[in-house]
Motif scaffolding. Structure first.
Motif, PDB file in Angstrom:
ATOM      1  N   ILE A  78     -34.246 -11.963 -50.248  1.00 54.71           N
ATOM      2  CA  ILE A  78     -32.824 -11.791 -50.538  1.00 54.71           C
ATOM      3  C   ILE A  78     -32.120 -13.049 -50.035  1.00 54.71           C
ATOM      4  CG2 ILE A  78     -32.202 -10.557 -48.404  1.00 54.71           C
ATOM      5  CD1 ILE A  78     -30.846  -9.478 -51.745  1.00 54.71           C
ATOM      6  N   CYS A  79     -31.290 -13.607 -50.868  1.00 58.67           N
ATOM      7  CA  CYS A  79     -30.574 -14.849 -50.538  1.00 58.67           C
ATOM      8  C   CYS A  79     -31.538 -15.965 -50.119  1.00 58.67           C
ATOM      9  CB  CYS A  79     -29.532 -14.604 -49.453  1.00 58.67           C
ATOM     10  SG  CYS A  79     -28.263 -13.437 -49.921  1.00 58.67           S
ATOM     11  N   GLY A  80     -32.696 -15.984 -50.737  1.00 57.25           N
ATOM     12  CA  GLY A  80     -33.668 -17.040 -50.468  1.00 57.25           C
ATOM     13  C   GLY A  80     -34.472 -16.883 -49.193  1.00 57.25           C
ATOM     14  N   HIS A  81     -34.348 -15.755 -48.528  1.00 57.26           N
ATOM     15  CA  HIS A  81     -35.070 -15.527 -47.269  1.00 57.26           C
ATOM     16  C   HIS A  81     -35.897 -14.256 -47.371  1.00 57.26           C
ATOM     17  CE1 HIS A  81     -32.716 -18.632 -45.241  1.00 57.26           C
ATOM     18  NE2 HIS A  81     -31.646 -18.110 -45.830  1.00 57.26           N
ATOM     19  N   ARG A  82     -37.093 -14.292 -46.831  1.00 60.18           N
ATOM     20  CA  ARG A  82     -37.916 -13.087 -46.746  1.00 60.18           C
ATOM     21  C   ARG A  82     -37.343 -12.231 -45.616  1.00 60.18           C
ATOM     22  NH1 ARG A  82     -41.488 -12.682 -50.254  1.00 60.18           N
ATOM     23  NH2 ARG A  82     -42.232 -10.759 -49.333  1.00 60.18           N
ATOM     24  N   VAL A  83     -36.932 -11.019 -45.940  1.00 64.59           N
ATOM     25  CA  VAL A  83     -36.262 -10.177 -44.943  1.00 64.59           C
ATOM     26  C   VAL A  83     -37.168  -9.842 -43.762  1.00 64.59           C
ATOM     27  CG1 VAL A  83     -34.559  -9.210 -46.512  1.00 64.59           C
ATOM     28  CG2 VAL A  83     -36.718  -8.043 -46.225  1.00 64.59           C
ATOM     29  N   GLU A  84     -38.457  -9.728 -44.018  1.00 64.52           N
ATOM     30  CA  GLU A  84     -39.369  -9.382 -42.930  1.00 64.52           C
ATOM     31  C   GLU A  84     -39.606 -10.541 -41.961  1.00 64.52           C
ATOM     32  OE1 GLU A  84     -42.008 -10.302 -46.551  1.00 64.52           O
ATOM     33  OE2 GLU A  84     -40.046  -9.430 -46.181  1.00 64.52           O
ATOM     34  N   GLU A  85     -39.168 -11.744 -42.314  1.00 56.15           N
ATOM     35  CA  GLU A  85     -39.374 -12.909 -41.451  1.00 56.15           C
ATOM     36  C   GLU A  85     -38.107 -13.347 -40.722  1.00 56.15           C
ATOM     37  OE1 GLU A  85     -41.052 -15.879 -44.029  1.00 56.15           O
ATOM     38  OE2 GLU A  85     -42.922 -14.739 -44.295  1.00 56.15           O
ATOM     39  N   ILE A  86     -37.006 -12.681 -40.945  1.00 54.29           N
ATOM     40  CA  ILE A  86     -35.744 -13.054 -40.289  1.00 54.29           C
ATOM     41  C   ILE A  86     -35.846 -12.711 -38.807  1.00 54.29           C
ATOM     42  CG2 ILE A  86     -33.257 -12.605 -40.178  1.00 54.29           C
ATOM     43  CD1 ILE A  86     -33.397 -12.054 -43.229  1.00 54.29           C
ATOM     44  N   LYS A  87     -35.596 -13.709 -37.968  1.00 51.91           N
ATOM     45  CA  LYS A  87     -35.764 -13.541 -36.514  1.00 51.91           C
ATOM     46  C   LYS A  87     -34.568 -12.868 -35.838  1.00 51.91           C
ATOM     47  CE  LYS A  87     -39.711 -15.725 -36.422  1.00 51.91           C
ATOM     48  NZ  LYS A  87     -40.743 -14.887 -36.978  1.00 51.91           N
ATOM     49  N   ASP A  88     -33.366 -13.149 -36.307  1.00 45.55           N
ATOM     50  CA  ASP A  88     -32.163 -12.588 -35.696  1.00 45.55           C
ATOM     51  C   ASP A  88     -32.061 -11.112 -36.081  1.00 45.55           C
ATOM     52  OD1 ASP A  88     -29.372 -11.665 -35.616  1.00 45.55           O
ATOM     53  OD2 ASP A  88     -28.907 -13.735 -35.050  1.00 45.55           O
ATOM     54  N   LEU A  90     -29.729  -8.786 -35.887  1.00 46.57           N
ATOM     55  CA  LEU A  90     -28.535  -8.351 -36.610  1.00 46.57           C
ATOM     56  C   LEU A  90     -28.555  -8.869 -38.047  1.00 46.57           C
ATOM     57  CD1 LEU A  90     -25.840  -6.924 -36.819  1.00 46.57           C
ATOM     58  CD2 LEU A  90     -24.768  -8.921 -35.736  1.00 46.57           C
ATOM     59  N   MET A  91     -28.918 -10.130 -38.228  1.00 43.84           N
ATOM     60  CA  MET A  91     -28.983 -10.675 -39.584  1.00 43.84           C
ATOM     61  C   MET A  91     -30.053  -9.942 -40.388  1.00 43.84           C
ATOM     62  SD  MET A  91     -27.767 -12.509 -41.930  1.00 43.84           S
ATOM     63  CE  MET A  91     -26.583 -13.530 -41.093  1.00 43.84           C
ATOM     64  N   GLN A  92     -31.128  -9.552 -39.742  1.00 43.16           N
ATOM     65  CA  GLN A  92     -32.174  -8.816 -40.451  1.00 43.16           C
ATOM     66  C   GLN A  92     -31.633  -7.470 -40.945  1.00 43.16           C
ATOM     67  OE1 GLN A  92     -35.814  -7.449 -38.406  1.00 43.16           O
ATOM     68  NE2 GLN A  92     -36.904  -8.458 -40.087  1.00 43.16           N
ATOM     69  N   LYS A  93     -30.853  -6.779 -40.127  1.00 50.20           N
ATOM     70  CA  LYS A  93     -30.271  -5.494 -40.548  1.00 50.20           C
ATOM     71  C   LYS A  93     -29.326  -5.692 -41.728  1.00 50.20           C
ATOM     72  CE  LYS A  93     -30.655  -3.654 -35.937  1.00 50.20           C
ATOM     73  NZ  LYS A  93     -29.989  -3.584 -34.650  1.00 50.20           N
ATOM     74  N   ILE A  94     -28.530  -6.755 -41.683  1.00 51.42           N
ATOM     75  CA  ILE A  94     -27.605  -7.054 -42.781  1.00 51.42           C
ATOM     76  C   ILE A  94     -28.388  -7.316 -44.061  1.00 51.42           C
ATOM     77  CG2 ILE A  94     -25.965  -8.792 -43.632  1.00 51.42           C
ATOM     78  CD1 ILE A  94     -24.977  -9.009 -40.660  1.00 51.42           C
ATOM     79  N   ARG A  95     -29.451  -8.084 -43.954  1.00 53.34           N
ATOM     80  CA  ARG A  95     -30.272  -8.403 -45.133  1.00 53.34           C
ATOM     81  C   ARG A  95     -31.057  -7.190 -45.615  1.00 53.34           C
ATOM     82  NH1 ARG A  95     -27.213 -12.081 -46.980  1.00 53.34           N
ATOM     83  NH2 ARG A  95     -27.231 -14.023 -45.818  1.00 53.34           N
ATOM     84  N   TRP A  96     -31.442  -6.309 -44.702  1.00 50.52           N
ATOM     85  CA  TRP A  96     -32.081  -5.052 -45.130  1.00 50.52           C
ATOM     86  C   TRP A  96     -31.135  -4.297 -46.045  1.00 50.52           C
ATOM     87  CZ3 TRP A  96     -33.938  -3.092 -39.685  1.00 50.52           C
ATOM     88  CH2 TRP A  96     -35.181  -3.678 -39.371  1.00 50.52           C
ATOM     89  N   LEU A  97     -29.878  -4.189 -45.623  1.00 52.03           N
ATOM     90  CA  LEU A  97     -28.890  -3.480 -46.434  1.00 52.03           C
ATOM     91  C   LEU A  97     -28.724  -4.171 -47.780  1.00 52.03           C
ATOM     92  CD1 LEU A  97     -26.830  -1.288 -46.887  1.00 52.03           C
ATOM     93  CD2 LEU A  97     -25.180  -2.651 -45.585  1.00 52.03           C
ATOM     94  N   ASP A  98     -28.607  -5.497 -47.771  1.00 56.83           N
ATOM     95  CA  ASP A  98     -28.505  -6.241 -49.028  1.00 56.83           C
ATOM     96  C   ASP A  98     -29.697  -5.946 -49.939  1.00 56.83           C
ATOM     97  OD1 ASP A  98     -26.170  -7.490 -48.198  1.00 56.83           O
ATOM     98  OD2 ASP A  98     -27.163  -9.360 -47.632  1.00 56.83           O
ATOM     99  N   LYS A  99     -30.885  -5.945 -49.363  1.00 57.57           N
ATOM    100  CA  LYS A  99     -32.112  -5.734 -50.143  1.00 57.57           C
ATOM    101  C   LYS A  99     -32.144  -4.328 -50.737  1.00 57.57           C
ATOM    102  CE  LYS A  99     -36.119  -6.874 -51.759  1.00 57.57           C
ATOM    103  NZ  LYS A  99     -36.175  -7.782 -52.906  1.00 57.57           N
ATOM    104  N   LEU A 100     -31.759  -3.329 -49.964  1.00 54.06           N
ATOM    105  CA  LEU A 100     -31.761  -1.953 -50.461  1.00 54.06           C
ATOM    106  C   LEU A 100     -30.790  -1.785 -51.630  1.00 54.06           C
ATOM    107  CD1 LEU A 100     -31.910   0.029 -47.093  1.00 54.06           C
ATOM    108  CD2 LEU A 100     -33.756  -0.252 -48.764  1.00 54.06           C
ATOM    109  N   VAL A 101     -29.586  -2.340 -51.495  1.00 57.44           N
ATOM    110  CA  VAL A 101     -28.605  -2.242 -52.574  1.00 57.44           C
ATOM    111  C   VAL A 101     -29.090  -3.037 -53.779  1.00 57.44           C
ATOM    112  CG1 VAL A 101     -26.218  -2.776 -53.260  1.00 57.44           C
ATOM    113  CG2 VAL A 101     -26.677  -1.759 -51.017  1.00 57.44           C
ATOM    114  N   ASP A 102     -29.714  -4.171 -53.537  1.00 52.83           N
ATOM    115  CA  ASP A 102     -30.256  -4.986 -54.625  1.00 52.83           C
ATOM    116  C   ASP A 102     -31.323  -4.211 -55.401  1.00 52.83           C
ATOM    117  OD1 ASP A 102     -30.210  -7.575 -55.943  1.00 52.83           O
ATOM    118  OD2 ASP A 102     -32.215  -7.896 -55.115  1.00 52.83           O
ATOM    119  N   GLU A 103     -32.216  -3.548 -54.691  1.00 54.90           N
ATOM    120  CA  GLU A 103     -33.271  -2.756 -55.336  1.00 54.90           C
ATOM    121  C   GLU A 103     -32.668  -1.607 -56.146  1.00 54.90           C
ATOM    122  OE1 GLU A 103     -36.824  -3.317 -55.150  1.00 54.90           O
ATOM    123  OE2 GLU A 103     -35.978  -5.232 -54.556  1.00 54.90           O
TER     124      GLU A 103
END
Length: 116
Positions: A78-88, A90-103
């Protein structure tokens, strides 16, 4: 955009964009709400309270009753980043939400989206 700037964005500003993204693809607000509640542990009234309070993204996730333990299984780009590799965290939680809505917007059934 820096992470800090994203964290301070009002969830009440982001929420309608998440709903619009899904609705453009024939999905519903209630499905988006179900995804958000699944991820965060908010119930419908808790979610609406966060929107009314105009909390920022950071507070929204920090006050979440319980992040779903299966959220760690969310994967993909999502947004050019693999969500499972995001280290931060809080940012990972935000991207999880983005990914779920995207799916959801891509047409996957709510059961498949939440089955991650």
């Amino acid at each position: 955009m820096t992470n800090e700037r994203v964290y301070k964005m009002a969830f009440s500003t982001v929420y309608p964009m998440l709903v619009q993204k899904a609705e453009r693809k024939g999905r519903t607000k209630s499905e988006v709400d179900a995804v958000i509640c699944w991820l965060t542990g908010y119930d419908d009234s808790g979610l609406q309270a966060q929107i009314v309070k105009n909390t920022d993204y950071e507070t929204f996730f920090n006050e979440a009753p319980q992040i779903n333990p299966n959220a760690v299984k969310i994967s993909g780009v999502i947004c050019g980043h693999r969500v499972e590799e995001i280290k931060d965290p809080l940012m990972q939680k935000i991207r999880w939400l983005d990914k779920l809505v995207d799916e959801l917007a891509k047409g996957k059934s709510i059961e498949k989206v939440l089955g991650k």
